[in-house]
Design a protein around this motif. Sequence first.
Motif, PDB file in Angstrom:
ATOM      1  N   ARG A  84       0.882  -1.115   0.065  1.00 40.60           N
ATOM      2  CA  ARG A  84      -0.038   0.029   0.138  1.00 40.60           C
ATOM      3  C   ARG A  84       0.786   1.320   0.016  1.00 40.60           C
ATOM      4  NH1 ARG A  84      -2.246   0.866   5.430  1.00 40.60           N
ATOM      5  NH2 ARG A  84      -0.038   1.533   5.551  1.00 40.60           N
ATOM      6  N   ASP A  85       1.804   1.288   0.931  1.00 34.05           N
ATOM      7  CA  ASP A  85       2.747   2.417   0.980  1.00 34.05           C
ATOM      8  C   ASP A  85       3.516   2.736  -0.144  1.00 34.05           C
ATOM      9  OD1 ASP A  85       2.004   2.771   3.599  1.00 34.05           O
ATOM     10  OD2 ASP A  85       3.518   1.861   4.543  1.00 34.05           O
ATOM     11  N   HIS A  86       3.912   1.726  -1.004  1.00 34.16           N
ATOM     12  CA  HIS A  86       4.618   1.686  -2.292  1.00 34.16           C
ATOM     13  C   HIS A  86       3.833   2.161  -3.438  1.00 34.16           C
ATOM     14  CE1 HIS A  86       7.417   0.955  -5.647  1.00 34.16           C
ATOM     15  NE2 HIS A  86       6.649  -0.127  -6.026  1.00 34.16           N
ATOM     16  N   ILE A  87       2.784   1.843  -3.461  1.00 37.99           N
ATOM     17  CA  ILE A  87       1.815   2.516  -4.450  1.00 37.99           C
ATOM     18  C   ILE A  87       1.252   3.610  -4.248  1.00 37.99           C
ATOM     19  CG2 ILE A  87      -0.455   2.064  -5.848  1.00 37.99           C
ATOM     20  CD1 ILE A  87       1.644  -0.189  -6.191  1.00 37.99           C
ATOM     21  N   GLN A  88       1.200   4.062  -2.869  1.00 35.00           N
ATOM     22  CA  GLN A  88       0.927   5.504  -2.687  1.00 35.00           C
ATOM     23  C   GLN A  88       2.013   6.540  -3.141  1.00 35.00           C
ATOM     24  OE1 GLN A  88      -0.243   5.510   1.478  1.00 35.00           O
ATOM     25  NE2 GLN A  88      -2.218   4.946   1.387  1.00 35.00           N
ATOM     26  N   SER A  89       3.186   5.849  -2.905  1.00 34.74           N
ATOM     27  CA  SER A  89       4.445   6.892  -3.336  1.00 34.74           C
ATOM     28  C   SER A  89       4.419   6.865  -4.680  1.00 34.74           C
ATOM     29  CB  SER A  89       5.600   6.153  -2.813  1.00 34.74           C
ATOM     30  OG  SER A  89       6.072   5.146  -3.325  1.00 34.74           O
ATOM     31  N   ILE A  90       4.107   5.801  -5.489  1.00 36.49           N
ATOM     32  CA  ILE A  90       3.962   6.093  -6.928  1.00 36.49           C
ATOM     33  C   ILE A  90       2.931   7.121  -7.495  1.00 36.49           C
ATOM     34  CG2 ILE A  90       3.502   4.835  -9.063  1.00 36.49           C
ATOM     35  CD1 ILE A  90       4.412   2.410  -7.877  1.00 36.49           C
ATOM     36  N   LEU A  91       1.953   6.826  -6.865  1.00 34.46           N
ATOM     37  CA  LEU A  91       0.886   7.937  -7.206  1.00 34.46           C
ATOM     38  C   LEU A  91       1.318   9.224  -6.731  1.00 34.46           C
ATOM     39  CD1 LEU A  91      -2.580   5.968  -6.036  1.00 34.46           C
ATOM     40  CD2 LEU A  91      -1.793   6.613  -8.386  1.00 34.46           C
ATOM     41  N   SER A  92       1.780   9.366  -5.533  1.00 30.74           N
ATOM     42  CA  SER A  92       2.135  10.777  -5.203  1.00 30.74           C
ATOM     43  C   SER A  92       3.164  11.302  -6.213  1.00 30.74           C
ATOM     44  CB  SER A  92       2.886  10.645  -3.779  1.00 30.74           C
ATOM     45  OG  SER A  92       3.268  12.102  -3.440  1.00 30.74           O
ATOM     46  N   THR A  93       4.405  10.567  -6.459  1.00 32.35           N
ATOM     47  CA  THR A  93       5.118  11.084  -7.526  1.00 32.35           C
ATOM     48  C   THR A  93       4.593  11.465  -8.785  1.00 32.35           C
ATOM     49  OG1 THR A  93       6.861   9.322  -6.352  1.00 32.35           O
ATOM     50  CG2 THR A  93       7.379  10.164  -8.601  1.00 32.35           C
ATOM     51  N   THR A  94       3.930  10.492  -9.450  1.00 34.89           N
ATOM     52  CA  THR A  94       3.223  10.939 -10.712  1.00 34.89           C
ATOM     53  C   THR A  94       2.377  12.226 -10.680  1.00 34.89           C
ATOM     54  OG1 THR A  94       3.040   8.429 -10.923  1.00 34.89           O
ATOM     55  CG2 THR A  94       1.591  10.011 -12.407  1.00 34.89           C
ATOM     56  N   ARG A  95       1.957  12.452  -9.425  1.00 36.52           N
ATOM     57  CA  ARG A  95       1.158  13.699  -9.413  1.00 36.52           C
ATOM     58  C   ARG A  95       2.070  15.064  -9.299  1.00 36.52           C
ATOM     59  NH1 ARG A  95      -3.258  11.792  -5.077  1.00 36.52           N
ATOM     60  NH2 ARG A  95      -4.495  10.503  -6.270  1.00 36.52           N
ATOM     61  N   LYS A  96       2.812  14.887  -8.546  1.00 33.18           N
ATOM     62  CA  LYS A  96       4.112  15.950  -8.392  1.00 33.18           C
ATOM     63  C   LYS A  96       4.698  16.127 -10.077  1.00 33.18           C
ATOM     64  CE  LYS A  96       5.159  15.178  -3.842  1.00 33.18           C
ATOM     65  NZ  LYS A  96       6.171  14.630  -2.645  1.00 33.18           N
ATOM     66  N   GLN A  97       4.966  15.282 -10.673  1.00 35.10           N
ATOM     67  CA  GLN A  97       5.435  15.352 -11.993  1.00 35.10           C
ATOM     68  C   GLN A  97       4.625  16.146 -12.901  1.00 35.10           C
ATOM     69  OE1 GLN A  97       6.717  11.198 -13.139  1.00 35.10           O
ATOM     70  NE2 GLN A  97       8.685  11.393 -12.136  1.00 35.10           N
ATOM     71  N   LYS A  98       3.362  15.569 -12.860  1.00 34.61           N
ATOM     72  CA  LYS A  98       2.314  16.382 -13.797  1.00 34.61           C
ATOM     73  C   LYS A  98       2.105  17.760 -13.262  1.00 34.61           C
ATOM     74  CE  LYS A  98      -0.442  12.198 -15.020  1.00 34.61           C
ATOM     75  NZ  LYS A  98      -1.816  11.483 -14.560  1.00 34.61           N
ATOM     76  N   ALA A  99       2.247  18.061 -12.028  1.00 35.02           N
ATOM     77  CA  ALA A  99       1.992  19.230 -11.565  1.00 35.02           C
ATOM     78  C   ALA A  99       3.227  20.234 -12.104  1.00 35.02           C
ATOM     79  CB  ALA A  99       1.998  19.200 -10.359  1.00 35.02           C
ATOM     80  N   HIS A 100       4.444  19.613 -12.042  1.00 35.34           N
ATOM     81  CA  HIS A 100       5.665  20.312 -12.289  1.00 35.34           C
ATOM     82  C   HIS A 100       5.460  20.658 -13.762  1.00 35.34           C
ATOM     83  CE1 HIS A 100       9.622  21.793 -11.969  1.00 35.34           C
ATOM     84  NE2 HIS A 100      10.059  20.607 -12.823  1.00 35.34           N
ATOM     85  N   LYS A 101       5.334  19.763 -14.687  1.00 33.52           N
ATOM     86  CA  LYS A 101       5.012  19.895 -16.314  1.00 33.52           C
ATOM     87  C   LYS A 101       3.984  21.045 -16.451  1.00 33.52           C
ATOM     88  CE  LYS A 101       6.315  15.337 -17.657  1.00 33.52           C
ATOM     89  NZ  LYS A 101       5.771  14.014 -18.281  1.00 33.52           N
TER      90      LYS A 101
END
Length: 696
Positions: A84-101
Amino acid sequence: FLTCTLHFVFSAKLTALLNLLVTMVRGRDACWEHCVLVDATRQKVRCNYCQREFSGGVYRMKFHLAQIKNKDIVPCAEVPDDVRDHIQSILSTTRKQKAHKRQKVDQVANGQQNSSSISGGAHRNNGSSGQNGSTCPSLLFPHPSPSAQPSVDDVQKQKQENADKKIAVFFIQNSVPFSAAKSTGFQDMVDAVAECGMGYKAPSCEMMRSSLLDKLKGDMNDHYKKLSDEWRETGCTILCDCWSDGRTKSLIVFSVACPRGTLFLKSIDLSGHVDDAQYLFELLEAVALEVGVENIVQVLTDSAASYVYAGRLLMAKYPSLFWSPSAFNCISKILEDFSKKELVSTVLEEANAISRYIYSQAWTLNMMRKYTGGRELIHPNISRLVSNFLSLRSIVIQEASLKQIFSHSEWLSSIYSRGPDAQAFKSLLYSDRFWKSARETVSVSEPLLKILRVVDGDMPAMGYIYEGMERAKIEIKAYYNGIEDKYVPLCDIIDRRWNMHLHSPLHAAAAFLNPSIFYGLNFKVDSRMKNGFQEAMLKMAADDKVKSEITKEHPVYINAQGALGTDFAIMGRRLNAPGDWWAGYGYEIPTLQRAAIRILSQPCSSQWCKWNWSTFENLHKQKCDSLEQEKLNDLVFVQCNLWLQAIDRSREGKCKPIIFDEIDVSCEWPSKSLSSSPLLDNSWLDYLSLDARESP
């Protein structure tokens, strides 16, 4: 017919294309390790843990595994915490990358819009002219130079610095200890706020002390239920931690430990009842009934006479339970008895004198750290007695470095080499008698320190206590080359404490069922171990049918037959923790397997639980009405269990097998790396009192 054929061919190709795309994506997406594709056309996937199916591909499955509610997605109730924690970190990283773009795109667009507005909108493309779009630089409306406006990275850096300052201001303004930033919950909070984006409004004081506290209590009750399901399989241990102010105030804290984690139950004011065995028995019985007698393997308490008698009363009424004192306290008492020997007492005091001299001056201390590679001589955060033995051990290890330091011209020419203290220190440092006594004390105490290192935590160490005590006596005898006048007095101390306090059928059965010990080349089964195993099995067997099954299965374990004798099982004897070994290879003898797992899954000490006793003292000295007291109890219940959950998440591999020859007592001890539970100070009580007074 042709139309149907074309439609069939198209559908087949589309399906093949979808499968190809899924395969390509699957090769890149870590989530595929936890789900399986059911229907490529509809992008339907199935969770490996709860078997629930979703349409919409692996993206929606991530929310399911991360336990994030999203539209009609139901969070997975069976997903392991680490997944669960690993998948949450993946989702969090993806959102941050999209926000940065998006931020980069917005800034580029804003730059172009500003450039166009200078020309009144007459030139939409300042970098080209002509129908063919041939490029030429604009002389009338040049682009602003890169240095004219900050870059995306500079803007982000400024935002980061501003956020850091705001957090620091909050900590300082509200007297929040800086160490709170080390909490895993701190970064979780920051990430959750960032996910909400701009405009997030923090909860009010009223929300936190009412509805949010109630929700967190509900989460803890859910956690309680999950652990109670685990107790049915692995069993559990009731931990009883006691405290006294040395005058009239006495408190006890009850918690429950199993391999999946520890749960705080409650605290009780024992003032005036510490020596009342009947009162203590009634407390223990109430907790046992709350947890479920059928789930409990042992109850760990203090070794005071009143607790010993209360434990015996509990075992008499509930025969399946075992009572045990804390192994850490028992072994510490053995070292305490060692320290009363004249040779040991003298050398420990002299070692303390060496440490005090070195640590009394910053210049001397820095020099010592320079020559020892940053290694320390003192070991705080453990009991004083254990720290003294560990410090002596460090001094012996650094003997050559210490002699080099204080014979070096740099020290001899300094002002610190003069004076009576320096001369006494140097005389001791070059005393052959001191070093001979120091090496002897370290050699005979090291085996006991290794056992303490094993039980210093909530890891399942039950299978190693019996062997550790036997090894300690063997190593002490070997050090003195079998000279009875030397080793017998020390071994007598070990036997007296072991037989008086710690030895029980539970420890004997745990050693008997530990495959790394039982199948060891040098293992010899003595009569005490055999009798202890049989007595433990009789206590744990619910009826004659269970006893009969254990009797039939016992020879299979003795002779390593069937699955217990495979190559994997043989390798696993040393590579797996004892409880894990039985879970993996004992399936052909399920009755004995269940008993072994329950015994080998228990801790032997509650030393690692560093309760902040001021919290419980404040809790029990307050005079408040029932509603106020209930709110206060809820707050302590949530706070203590959040602390325990953070400890569980921070620990890795606490169920690893133990090999005594590889234990290094100079490594950080589990209890040393843990902070105390947070303090519930009077300001919290004031807020709760205000809340109670404002309630209708």
